[in-house]
Every structure is written in C-alpha cells, then in structure tokens.
Design a protein around this motif. Structure first.
Motif: not given
Length: 553
Positions: A366-370, A525-526, A546-547
């Motif tokens: 799973s990619t990590i959003s910012t 994200d991504d 992050q997230h």
C-alpha cells in the motif's frame, strides 16, 4: 428484429417503420438541431387507453424528442446515484452532495464498472448499442493481433432498406489491410477512405492505439499518438520539423451532408449482416467482412468508455485477451499479481500494473499518503531519463483549497515545463515546449470542482504537443483533450532540479526559500511519472508529514 424485419411484418401483418426509434437519424428531415442531436425520452404522468370491449390496455404516454446537445459533453451521470449509473452489478456510492462513484465487481474496472476488453477467434463478432454521434467526434480503441487483416469495428446498415422509405446510407468502418489501419466513413454522399502507411505493419503482437476524428469538415486517423513520427528540433529551438505521414492522415468531408447518421448496432470484431447489393445504399463497393482474430480494449466514443462485457449478440468471443494468456500465467507463477493489480503487456512480455494506491512488483504494498502544510514541497532527483516526446503524470489528491500546485517538471531555466495545478477549484494542465518563446497549451476541467475534501485520481498525458487530462477515470465533464501536433514536440527535463510536488521552491537566500503556489492543507498519494512510482516522502522535502492528517479535511 433488424435482421428479420420483413419476416416479422409478414407474420404479424404490420408495417414496421423503424427499429430503434431515432429522431436524429435523418438530417434532411430533422431541422430542429443544427449540430449535435440526441434522443430525449419523455414519460408523461398521463396514460394511453385502448379499449376493445372485452379487454383493455393501459400504457404510459411516452414521446421521443430530439435534443440539441452532445451526451458525452453534457453527461452528469456520475454526479448522482439517482439513476444508478453503475453497470454489471456495480454499486453506486454517494461521495458528497455533488459527487458519486461506482464500487465494481472484480474484472470490471471502468468508471461505471464497464468491461474494457474483448477478444475474438476465427469468425467471431459482437454487437453493442450504436455509437452516440455528435457534431465533433472522437473514437478511440486499442488492438493486438498477429493477423494482417480483419475488421475492427463497423456501425451502419445491416439489412435491406425498406421500400419507399428515406434511405440512410451512412456508416463508419475501421479495419486492418495487410497490417495497415484503414478508415471508411460515409456521410450519405459517398464513401471516404483514409489509410495510414505506418513504418511497420501493426500485426506484431503488441498493443496499438487508433484515434479517429470527424466533424463537418475533416476526417482524421492517428496511429499510436504519432510516436513514430520523424521529428527534428534544432538545439537553439528556433525551428522544428514534424513529418507525420507514417502515423496520421486526414481528408476533407465532401459537400451536401455534414453528419454521420447511424442507429444500427455497433459491431466489433466482424460483421453479421444480410448479403445485400451495395447499390441499395448507393455505395460504390461491397463491404468486405474479414473477421478479426485478436484482442480489442478501451473503446471510447467521445470520452465515454463502451462496456464490452454484455454484447447483445456474439460468436466466438472471450472476455480476456487469449493472446496474453501464456504470458499472464507465467507472471502469476513467477511473480504473482495480487488483487490490487492486473496483468498488462503483450504476447512477448507481461507485468503487474498496480491499481491506484498500490505499488510493488506484485502490487501488494500500500502506498503512503503525504500531508502538505504552508510553504511545504517535495523535490525529486530522477534516476531515469524521461521520454522527451511522451509525459504521463498520475497521482491521487484531496483538498479544500481553491488554489495549489500538484506537480511540476521543467528544464533548467523553467522555460520548458509541464504543470498540473488547481486554479479556482478546478484542475488545470498546462505545458510549454519552447524554451525561446512562450507557446503554452492549457487544458482545464472547468465544470468539476475538486476542492471537496474527497480523494480524486488525476492522470495527464502528453504526446508532443497533444495533451489529455482525465479526472477519476475521466468520462464526460471529467475529460478534456487537445489533439493537434503544432510547434515544438520535445520536453527537456532537469532530472536533478526540475521535478517538484506540492509547489516549486525558490531560494531567496542561503537558507531561506519561498514555495510558489504551494499545495497547503491538502494530501497527495501514489505519484507516478511515466508509469514509475515516485516515493513519498523522498529525502528532499520541507514541512510535510506522512499520512493524510491535514486539519481542514
């Protein structure tokens, strides 16, 4: 019914004037619309009553009226779940007051849960609803085959014309002849043929893309976005040369008729039709039916993806590409392709293509959003050389701000650039390929506000000076394009200093900087550039976390 109209009339003793009622079909009789025309079905609260003494029949009063608009450019199907726009047992989910999305079963990946691929063997064919024609039209499809000849698509008459009726002889046909694509189109005043002699025949087992454009004046056929064109650009960028004879061709529309009027079934992969004399429709030649052996996917008409999952009639078809079965099986055994990816490739190789939000060799990570705050940005140093002719940017974002820059790539002097940003709540894709003079191209999705706090997927693509923008898989109002090869075609990128996410940092001192058009208060994200995942967050970044934890979302 179309194929057996005469038998049905004789058996029942009735006169069938038209099958598939269409108030827009005859442009000589239809004087209501001077341009795009669509049928609008009106259901009245009043009813018709037929009384035959012993029994009676009550039915709703239904009228069909021409409406002067193009369905593709006015469609708001995915703005509400009221009429359930989702196909193939998809579930419509209300995202916000003015937004909806479809949750689709496995194998149906279109924005309205369409099936996007179909394949044919031997004498296969399939029937679908007719193309929805506007005054300006764009038909596109992808195909893969090892056979040099075959019919890809046909929409037009399929049976003898009715006696004493106004004859509508219009049709459109796309096929391969010895590996070269051909377009035949008839506006009712003679058939026009457009052929593109590509540098190599296209029956090579790889996917190829066709774009067909027609309006009241011009017809154009483009192959593979003109990636095979001969391009010359001088180092000082004062001149450019673009020879597209091996990738596109166009012709003028003859006088008298302006629109292609069709209401028969769209036939993909081959024909199933009466053996009638072409002179009945005033055609010069008989249509040759050579069945297509191969795979077809992503058939779009005026930005709307055609559902290939439920043909009305079909023979010898399968819902996956049989040519890729061997390579996809090897991929599954050696790498695996989890539920968050799909097998993509050709007869020579395959890879796992990850769905948005997933990455890794088998799409299991799973990619990590910012989260971005005020004066935050991300700067990338690329490890690969991006293609000068082709740029593709894809990312997910959410925000409630009206302005902010999402992604930027540029040359060393920031004169050649591609920028994706939000301007006054709508997406804007702009680019300039001339480092001497400003020749900016700008595409916007002006009818859709994206600052609703929900996750959105955006994909922008550039082939030379051609540009395409898609929001949330892009249909109707969520799609825009420009398809003219003019001016410069190459983009030069500074791999170390020219790639930014969230805004471009300009240093104002030794340790001070200012982020122009920063994407504050939102999340990204991504991020993908030309299909390659760019990590979030990378080492070179400022004021990000992050997230997705932005306060106003």
């Amino acid at each position: 019914m179309m194929m057996n109209r005469e038998k049905l009339e004789e058996a029942v003793g009735i006169n069938i004037t038209m099958i598939g009622l269409d108030e827009c079909l005859d442009e000589e009789e239809n004087k209501t619309c001077d341009g795009s025309c669509r049928n609008n079905l009106l259901i009245s609260a009043l009813s018709y009553m037929v009384n035959s003494n012993k029994s009676s029949l009550a039915a709703p009063k239904i009228t069909l009226e021409p409406e002067c608009s193009c369905k593709a450019t006015t469609s708001t199907q995915l703005e509400t779940c009221q009429n359930n726009p989702c196909l193939n047992k998809g579930k419509c989910i209300t995202v916000s007051k003015n937004s909806a999305m479809c949750s689709c079963p496995l194998g149906f990946d279109g924005p309205r849960c369409q099936k996007n691929i179909i394949s044919f063997k031997e004498n296969g064919f399939s029937w679908f609803p007719p193309l929805e024609i506007c005054d300006i039209n764009h038909l596109e499809l992808n195909f893969l085959t090892l056979n040099p000849s075959g019919m890809l698509l046909y929409n037009g008459p399929i049976s003898h014309p009715k006696k004493l009726a106004n004859i509508v002889s219009d049709f459109i046909l796309v096929d391969l002849e010895e590996g070269y694509p051909r377009l035949f189109i008839n506006y009712g005043s003679g058939t026009i043929q457009v052929t593109v002699k590509t540098k190599k025949p296209l029956h090579d087992g790889d996917w190829h893309h066709l774009d067909v454009f027609w309006n009241t004046e011009k017809i154009r056929l483009i192959v593979d976005y003109c990636k095979g064109a001969d391009i010359v650009e001088l180092e000082d960028e004062t001149a450019s040369g673009f020879d597209s004879s091996s990738c596109q061709s166009e012709k003028n529309v003859p006088n008298f008729r302006e629109y292609v009027n069709i209401n028969g079934p769209l036939q993909i992969g081959g024909l199933w039709m009466d053996d009638f004399d072409p002179s009945e429709y005033f055609w010069e030649d008989k249509i040759k039916n050579r069945f297509f052996n191969g795979c077809i996917r992503d058939v779009y008409m005026n930005s709307r993806l055609i559902d290939l999952g439920n043909p009305a009639m079909f023979r010898n078809v399968s819902k996956d590409c049989h040519y890729m079965e061997e390579m996809c099986q090897k991929l599954k055994e050696n790498v695996g392709c989890e539920e968050h990816g799909s097998c993509n490739g050709n007869i020579h190789q395959a890879e796992c293509q990850c769905k948005p939000g997933w990455t890794g060799l088998n799409c299991s990570i799973s990619t990590i959003s910012t989260s971005f705050s005020e004066q935050s940005y991300i700067k990338y140093a690329l490890s690969f050389d991006p293609d000068r002719f082709h740029t593709e940017i894809q990312l997910k974002f959410r925000t409630r701000e009206k302005f902010g820059e999402l992604f930027r790539i540029s040359d060393q002097n920031n004169r050649e650039y591609v920028v994706l940003d939000i301007r006054d709540s709508v997406l804007c894709f702009r680019y300039n390929l001339n480092s001497v003079n400003l020749e900016e191209t700008k595409l916007m999705l002006s009818e859709v506000n994206v600052n609703d706090g929900q996750w959105h997927l955006v994909k922008v693509t550039r082939y030379g000076s051609v540009g395409i923008i898609k929001l949330d898989d892009g249909e109707g109002l969520r799609y825009n394009e420009t398809f003219r090869f003019v001016g410069h075609q190459f983009l030069h990128i500074d791999k170390q200093e020219g790639v930014f996410v969230g805004g471009k940092a300009e240093f104002t001192g030794v340790r001070t900087f200012e982020v122009l058009s920063d994407f504050r208060g939102g999340c990204i994200d991504d991020v993908r550039l030309n299909g390659k995942h760019l990590p979030l967050p990378p080492p070179r970044q400022k004021n990000i976390r992050q997230h997705c934890i932005a306060a106003n979302l």
